[in-house]
Scaffold this motif. Structure first.
Motif, mmCIF file in Angstrom:
data_model
loop_
_atom_site.group_PDB
_atom_site.id
_atom_site.type_symbol
_atom_site.label_atom_id
_atom_site.label_comp_id
_atom_site.label_asym_id
_atom_site.label_seq_id
_atom_site.Cartn_x
_atom_site.Cartn_y
_atom_site.Cartn_z
ATOM 1 N N LEU A 19 12.468 17.609 33.827
ATOM 2 C CA LEU A 19 12.886 16.228 34.039
ATOM 3 C C LEU A 19 11.733 15.302 33.698
ATOM 4 N N ASP A 20 11.926 14.437 32.721
ATOM 5 C CA ASP A 20 10.902 13.505 32.279
ATOM 6 C C ASP A 20 11.143 12.156 32.935
ATOM 7 N N LEU A 21 10.228 11.755 33.867
ATOM 8 C CA LEU A 21 10.359 10.497 34.594
ATOM 9 C C LEU A 21 9.378 9.444 34.095
ATOM 10 N N SER A 22 8.702 9.706 32.995
ATOM 11 C CA SER A 22 7.748 8.739 32.464
ATOM 12 C C SER A 22 8.502 7.554 31.853
ATOM 13 N N PRO A 23 7.880 6.360 31.823
ATOM 14 C CA PRO A 23 8.558 5.186 31.258
ATOM 15 C C PRO A 23 8.853 5.381 29.770
ATOM 16 N N ARG A 24 10.012 4.900 29.326
ATOM 17 C CA ARG A 24 10.419 5.048 27.943
ATOM 18 C C ARG A 24 9.839 3.922 27.107
ATOM 19 N N ARG A 25 9.061 4.270 26.090
ATOM 20 C CA ARG A 25 8.525 3.285 25.164
ATOM 21 C C ARG A 25 9.493 3.132 23.997
ATOM 22 N N TYR A 26 9.522 1.945 23.427
ATOM 23 C CA TYR A 26 10.387 1.712 22.286
ATOM 24 C C TYR A 26 9.716 0.728 21.330
ATOM 25 N N GLY A 27 10.148 0.772 20.087
ATOM 26 C CA GLY A 27 9.685 -0.162 19.079
ATOM 27 C C GLY A 27 10.844 -0.990 18.562
ATOM 28 N N LEU A 28 10.535 -1.904 17.635
ATOM 29 C CA LEU A 28 11.543 -2.798 17.089
ATOM 30 C C LEU A 28 11.559 -2.697 15.566
ATOM 31 N N VAL A 29 12.758 -2.710 15.004
ATOM 32 C CA VAL A 29 12.898 -2.701 13.550
ATOM 33 C C VAL A 29 12.555 -4.096 13.026
ATOM 34 N N VAL A 30 11.539 -4.165 12.154
ATOM 35 C CA VAL A 30 11.110 -5.457 11.616
ATOM 36 C C VAL A 30 11.392 -5.579 10.124
ATOM 37 N N ALA A 31 11.668 -4.464 9.444
ATOM 38 C CA ALA A 31 11.969 -4.523 8.015
ATOM 39 C C ALA A 31 12.791 -3.311 7.625
ATOM 40 N N CYS A 32 13.641 -3.498 6.631
ATOM 41 C CA CYS A 32 14.467 -2.410 6.110
ATOM 42 C C CYS A 32 14.583 -2.577 4.598
ATOM 43 N N ASP A 33 14.131 -1.574 3.864
ATOM 44 C CA ASP A 33 14.202 -1.592 2.409
ATOM 45 C C ASP A 33 14.914 -0.312 1.968
ATOM 46 N N GLY A 34 16.221 -0.427 1.746
ATOM 47 C CA GLY A 34 17.004 0.768 1.469
ATOM 48 C C GLY A 34 17.074 1.630 2.724
ATOM 49 N N GLY A 35 16.613 2.863 2.624
ATOM 50 C CA GLY A 35 16.592 3.735 3.788
ATOM 51 C C GLY A 35 15.255 3.748 4.490
ATOM 52 N N LEU A 36 14.286 2.906 4.039
ATOM 53 C CA LEU A 36 12.951 2.873 4.635
ATOM 54 C C LEU A 36 12.879 1.776 5.678
ATOM 55 N N LEU A 37 12.516 2.146 6.903
ATOM 56 C CA LEU A 37 12.383 1.193 7.999
ATOM 57 C C LEU A 37 10.918 0.991 8.342
ATOM 58 N N GLU A 38 10.580 -0.227 8.744
ATOM 59 C CA GLU A 38 9.272 -0.529 9.320
ATOM 60 C C GLU A 38 9.491 -0.893 10.783
ATOM 61 N N VAL A 39 8.794 -0.164 11.658
ATOM 62 C CA VAL A 39 8.986 -0.320 13.103
ATOM 63 C C VAL A 39 7.663 -0.732 13.723
ATOM 64 N N SER A 40 7.686 -1.747 14.544
ATOM 65 C CA SER A 40 6.488 -2.210 15.244
ATOM 66 C C SER A 40 6.540 -1.804 16.706
ATOM 67 N N GLY A 41 5.362 -1.550 17.284
ATOM 68 C CA GLY A 41 5.270 -1.290 18.712
ATOM 69 C C GLY A 41 5.557 0.129 19.138
ATOM 70 N N LEU A 42 5.712 1.053 18.196
ATOM 71 C CA LEU A 42 5.994 2.440 18.548
ATOM 72 C C LEU A 42 5.101 3.356 17.705
ATOM 73 N N ALA A 43 4.133 3.971 18.341
ATOM 74 C CA ALA A 43 3.208 4.880 17.655
ATOM 75 C C ALA A 43 3.668 6.313 17.892
ATOM 76 N N VAL A 44 4.246 6.924 16.858
ATOM 77 C CA VAL A 44 4.701 8.312 16.936
ATOM 78 C C VAL A 44 4.114 9.066 15.744
ATOM 79 N N PRO A 45 3.909 10.367 15.864
ATOM 80 C CA PRO A 45 3.347 11.133 14.753
ATOM 81 C C PRO A 45 4.342 11.311 13.616
ATOM 82 N N VAL A 46 3.815 11.586 12.434
ATOM 83 C CA VAL A 46 4.664 11.855 11.278
ATOM 84 C C VAL A 46 5.518 13.093 11.555
ATOM 85 N N GLY A 47 6.797 12.989 11.261
ATOM 86 C CA GLY A 47 7.728 14.074 11.529
ATOM 87 C C GLY A 47 8.525 13.894 12.799
ATOM 88 N N ALA A 48 8.149 12.913 13.624
ATOM 89 C CA ALA A 48 8.878 12.682 14.874
ATOM 90 C C ALA A 48 10.257 12.110 14.581
#
Length: 442
Positions: A17-46
């Motif tokens: 059971l994971d009770l840690s706070p959920r972090r989220y980012g926001l979509v700031v740009a979309c170019d075709g299927g490529l998204l740019e997300v701010s405020g969410l630092a996740v590793p490549v492959g996530a």
């Protein structure tokens, strides 16, 4: 009704059971299927979840980062996506689900079932990039691998743990040949990755191979051509990770990847989106490196005693054997089977061009007598093909070349030996005996 929840009930005691706070980012740009997300630092492959409205969820995968923003590629369409949509991290970054639960099932690139046989609850995870081992941890190829195809068993004998490519243009018979191999093999587990193929071929393959007695040790990972490139790449990694998992259990695994070219195409789309230059005929360096990494994960394991025998189909665009993907695959694989369009048009199936095909481990796993017979067969076929036009025009005078005279006399028998019905299985011992009977004991 309770049986539907039985597998889920068994997983509850092991779930955390994971009770840690959920972090989220926001979509700031979309170019075709490529998204740019701010405020969410996740590793490549996530893998991440994009929430954009009531009961509407999109999945995306992190493929890079730039200027403080995370670059992601959607695993679906961008329809109804809006600026400011929240993006949440999901699952275990860099890990893929594996386990015995996949046996007898057909799944997509995310590991979700597509066979209407109920939900899957795998309990193990495996690194999507594989577990790197030293070069000396790979056992050499010393044992023959029976594929049930007469021409391959007798003339280009495969070995347990070998990586081999089936190279041909479109419509020459690659899919039929891998069908024959999957049906005739004696492996403990068969993993089939149908990457970038037509949806019709996927349904037909599942119907043929997931209903017989071999279903319980077969897994199909299917990602059709209309899916996102990162999902196609993820499907190839899932098939390879499943093969590595079963090899770690000491099992002899046959991994069939159809096709390696579609994996390279997916890598090319992702690389071009990230701004890489198309160095080799439009293929960025990362696309060709992707297929090299996949192929190198197959082989024998000295630690577990298991093995992965990899068979990879390679589409030669325009029948060009100098295509970058074909050339890269030929350099890294332990052998290659070339299918000829000319032979297919003459009605020879499988249309294996024996003179152009090669198994680099054959001399290490078969007897010297078998080697001599195979070389003699190749020489006769090559001699006839080199002089075929002269023979058909009547310009050749009998007696001028004893080798060619013998090749002409045996041409019908040689062609019959190379041909085989799709539903026929010819074991290795029988193929060797038929080769010896055809050419005579050396």
């Amino acid at each position: 009704m309770l049986k539907l929840f039985e597998s889920l009930r068994e997983d509850l005691p092991t779930a955390s059971l994971d009770l840690s706070p959920r972090r989220y980012g926001l979509v700031v740009a979309c170019d075709g299927g490529l998204l740019e997300v701010s405020g969410l630092a996740v590793p490549v492959g996530a893998q991440c979840r994009v929430a954009h409205g009531r009961a509407q969820v999109l999945l995306a995968e992190a493929i890079g980062f730039r200027n403080g923003r995370t670059l992601m590629m959607l695993l679906g369409d961008t329809v109804m996506l809006r600026p400011g949509a929240r993006v949440y991290a999901e699952g275990h970054p860099g890990m893929l689900p594996v386990g015995d639960a996949f046996l007898g099932r057909a799944v997509d690139g995310e590991g979700h079932p597509i066979d209407d046989a109920g939900p899957l609850h795998p309990r193990a995870l495996w690194p999507s990039g594989g577990v790197r081992t030293g070069a000396l941890d790979r056992s050499p190829v010393r044992q023959a691998f029976d594929v049930g195809v007469r021409s391959l068993n007798a003339l280009t004998t495969f070995g347990v743990g070998q990586r081999i490519g089936i190279m041909a243009g479109s419509g020459v018979g690659k899919s039929v040949l891998i069908d024959m191999i999957a049906h005739g093999t004696d492996a403990d587990v068969v993993i089939v990755g149908l990457i970038g193929e037509r949806a019709r071929e996927v349904s037909e393959f599942v119907e043929r191979h997931m209903a017989g007695p071999k279903r319980d040790h077969t897994v199909v990972v299917a990602v059709p051509a209309d899916h996102a490139p990162n999902l196609r790449l993820r499907g190839a990694m899932l098939a390879t990770s499943l093969a590595e998992y079963f090899r770690a259990e000491g099992k002899r695994v046959l991994l069939i990847m159809d096709s390696l070219t579609r994996v390279a195409h997916a890598g090319r789309e992702i690389g071009l989106l990230l701004g890489e230059p198309g160095a080799a005929r439009g293929y960025p360096p990362s696309a060709l490196a992707t297929i090299t990494k996949l192929v190198e994960r197959a082989g024998n394991s000295a630690a577990s005693g298991g093995s992965i025998t990899g068979i990879y189909t390679v589409l030669a665009d325009g029948d060009n054997q100098d295509d970058p993907v074909v050339d890269t695959a030929r350099a890294i694989l332990d052998g290659h089977i070339v299918l000829s369009r000319d032979l297919a048009q003459r009605g020879q199936y499988p249309a294996v061009d024996i003179a152009a095909s090669l198994s680099r481990v054959m001399n290490d796993i078969v007897a010297p007598a078998h080697q001599r017979l195979a070389r003699e067969f190749r020489a006769l076929v090559a001699t006839y093909e080199a002089n075929r036009d002269l023979v058909l025009m009547g310009a050749y005078r009998a007696g001028a070349d004893p080798q060619l005279d013998r090749a002409i006399a045996m041409h019908a028998a040689l062609s019959a030996f190379l041909g085989q019905d799709a539903g026929e299985v010819v074991p290795l011992e029988r193929a060797t005996a038929e080769l010896s009977a055809l050419l005579g004991s050396p």
